[in-house]
Scaffold this active site. Sequence first.
Site, PDB file in Angstrom:
ATOM      1  N   ASP A   1       0.864  -1.174   0.000  1.00 29.86           N
ATOM      2  CA  ASP A   1       0.000   0.000   0.000  1.00 29.86           C
ATOM      3  C   ASP A   1       0.910   1.237   0.000  1.00 29.86           C
ATOM      4  O   ASP A   1       2.132   1.136   0.127  1.00 29.86           O
ATOM      5  CB  ASP A   1      -0.966  -0.027   1.192  1.00 29.86           C
ATOM      6  CG  ASP A   1      -2.234   0.786   0.901  1.00 29.86           C
ATOM      7  OD1 ASP A   1      -2.205   1.636  -0.014  1.00 29.86           O
ATOM      8  OD2 ASP A   1      -3.248   0.595   1.586  1.00 29.86           O
TER       9      ASP A   1
HETATM   10  C1  BGC Z   1      -5.183   3.006   0.052  1.00 22.95           C
HETATM   11  C2  BGC Z   1      -5.325   1.901  -0.974  1.00 22.95           C
HETATM   12  C3  BGC Z   1      -5.231   2.472  -2.361  1.00 22.95           C
HETATM   13  C4  BGC Z   1      -3.929   3.224  -2.499  1.00 22.95           C
HETATM   14  C5  BGC Z   1      -3.695   3.775  -3.899  1.00 22.95           C
HETATM   15  C6  BGC Z   1      -3.973   3.895  -0.217  1.00 22.95           C
HETATM   16  O1  BGC Z   1      -3.981   5.013   0.605  1.00 22.95           O
HETATM   17  O2  BGC Z   1      -5.097   2.436   1.339  1.00 22.95           O
HETATM   18  O3  BGC Z   1      -6.547   1.227  -0.784  1.00 22.95           O
HETATM   19  O4  BGC Z   1      -5.361   1.463  -3.312  1.00 22.95           O
HETATM   20  O5  BGC Z   1      -3.912   4.287  -1.576  1.00 22.95           O
HETATM   21  O6  BGC Z   1      -4.574   4.764  -4.221  1.00 22.95           O
END
Ligand code: BGC
Length: 746
Positions: A280
């Site tokens: 993430d």
């Molecule tokens: C979130 C993810 C997301 C990623 C990319 C993160 O802050 O937890 O769910 O896919 O950002 O946008």
Amino acid sequence: MRLPLVTLTSLLAVIMHAQTPSCPDRVETLLARLTLEEKIGQLTQGVIHAPEHVEAALAEVRAGRYGSFILSAPPEIATTLRNQVQQAAVGQSRLGIPLVFGYDSIHGYRTTFPIPLGLAATWDIQLVEQGQAVAARESRAVGVDWIFAPMCDLARDPRWGRVAESFGEDPYLGAQLVAASVRGFQGDNPASPERAAATLKHFVGYSATTGGRDYNTTDITPFVLRNAHLPAFEAGIQAGALSVMSAFNAIDGIPAVTNRALLTGVLRDEWKFNGLVVSDWNSVAESITWGYAADRAEAARLSLLAGNDMDMMSGCYRETLAAQVAAGTVPLAAIDEAVRRVLRLKFKLGLFEAPLTDPAAAARSFALPDAPPLAREAAARSLVLLKNDGVLPLTPAAIRRIALIGPLADDATEMLGTWPGHGQPADVVTLAAGLRTHLGPAAQLTVLRGCDLLPSGPRTRALPDGSNVTDEDANHRAAVADENDFTQAIAAARSADVIIAAMGEPRGWSGENSSRAELSLTGRQPELLRALAATGKPLVVVVFSGRPLALTETAEKANALVQAWHPGLQGGPALAAVLCGDLAPTGRLPISFPRATGQVPVYYNHAMTGRPDMVDYRDLTRDPLYPFGFGLTYTTFTYGPVEILAATSRARATVTNTGTRAGEAVAQLYVRDVACSEGARPVQELRGWQRLTLAPGESRTVEFALTDETLGFVDRSGKHRLEAGEYRVWIAPHASTGTAAVYQRP
Ligand code: BGC
């Protein structure tokens, strides 16, 4: 379309790929030609949100220092920006390896569907698959090859804002809808221009965040992890998901991104997943903040060796891995394995054959006529009727004057919900617009906000020295205006035949980093609700929210209560059709609704306890306000006793439509394993459902097989097991009703 400037080397590479048909061979051929720096580049993901990001990235892309980008730029410029960097990758980098572009199309890209929690309320596997297929089609048309969804996290605590992105509190329902999402996104061939790769996220346990506060630590026992949190991921892997995203949280003190037992032990060794694991956002670096990794080098090493292939946005891999390989602390084989997974994804997506995106594709895709009706159907089927004393459906004959009151009556942007892709407020049909069209000119529809969703902050004004002081005059004017809005709304309500109150919470109060400590209607809405109820007029309340709110008072005051989630572009027509009875409500709750915030977590499938009759509070029952699986419609059903057919290991019950309208029953199978050698099992677990459309007076028998999957559990070592002994079996309209039959499994 402008063609890329293809260098001789990359042309040769393309020809070579074309001549070697098998994906593993192509991966190995390419891998053998990559330098260490280029390999680490493949494991690095950046973001393209605006033209300046492209400018900054081009030189690095040419040098092979990126493997992927998040393409969050608006669709008007996304394809152009994507093609610019992609041309640099395929035409100007040494080996011409295409980039893969990801994005969070979690409930649509341009056609925004209901939030995932609303989609889950449909309990409609096919509809969810179709909706996700539209999301994939629109995403891919813009150049998003890789969708960061479905979220597989189990939503047990509605204070956590990301319950909006989940399929609710049940592992079985969640697993079915996760698998449907994977099929919808990927189809049979993810390389098709209408499909994209799915990502199962966030692996794993992120939703168990303590206190419902996003990004908080978790405390999950292995047995609960196995039976509650992992099943949806396993279902997604079985459905063929091409990628997994590791989570932000730590499990037993070990950040998920560095958790080898889970990323390699469970995912690779047990489940044989051979797709890509991406971190993430910045979570590789956050393993330092968690107090686990000592520095960026260790963060990168621990993450890579745990089985996290790609680094989203932290930069730790690109900064530190090469030196660690040189020093012998990171084996080159580990890098190679991660690169193989990245390349495999790119081959499976057909990016080597078709790296660029047709700039005209988005416009064509966004104009396809099947999307709005599907979004409307999904919105209609997501609506859950929680209370109805007979006021619904509204009959045009009985009502001519409707007062539609509330801050969400006509607010297009709010309908989009959290993380709405690139859905446009201009495309939203609000409840006010939907009702206006539905009722036609004969009905008098008065639409007033009554109050704001949130109180506006104090007005200030700047002094010549640059400081700010409270602007008393402006505050006074605002207070008078607010009071006028409120009074006018109540006056309109008084002279109406029926009031529809459109209330809830702001969309920005659900989703990521949007936890709530109080699950109430926000701002002055409770006061508005009381004043509307005090008019004595029939009151229908429609709640728009990203989570279950504690609606005890709302339900007391309302004659009818409809949970509408954040319904997306087509919420208005869907609601109008259901409120006016052209469609009957069919949604069922995918998550329990608490009576009070202090009751959460209040999920139905909690483990059995030693004193099951003594778990109430001094000041409140343990029972939720509305249980999992609950939802009324415009007719009523009775469920006959559950009969066990021991010889064939089946259970059946007869469902009868006892009302005067045809309607859809959702017969739900729940089981309890009465004694389990591995540990206490849940008091009830959903293990199947069937939808029955019954005419008035009609009865039909539903039958469920009691299979290994129906009755079994996963032990701490990950084995699926089934024990002999006593099981309880319910076939019921929701989790809080019905009498169980006993099944003795030999
Ligand atoms: C979130 C993810 C997301 C990623 C990319 C993160 O802050 O937890 O769910 O896919 O950002 O946008």
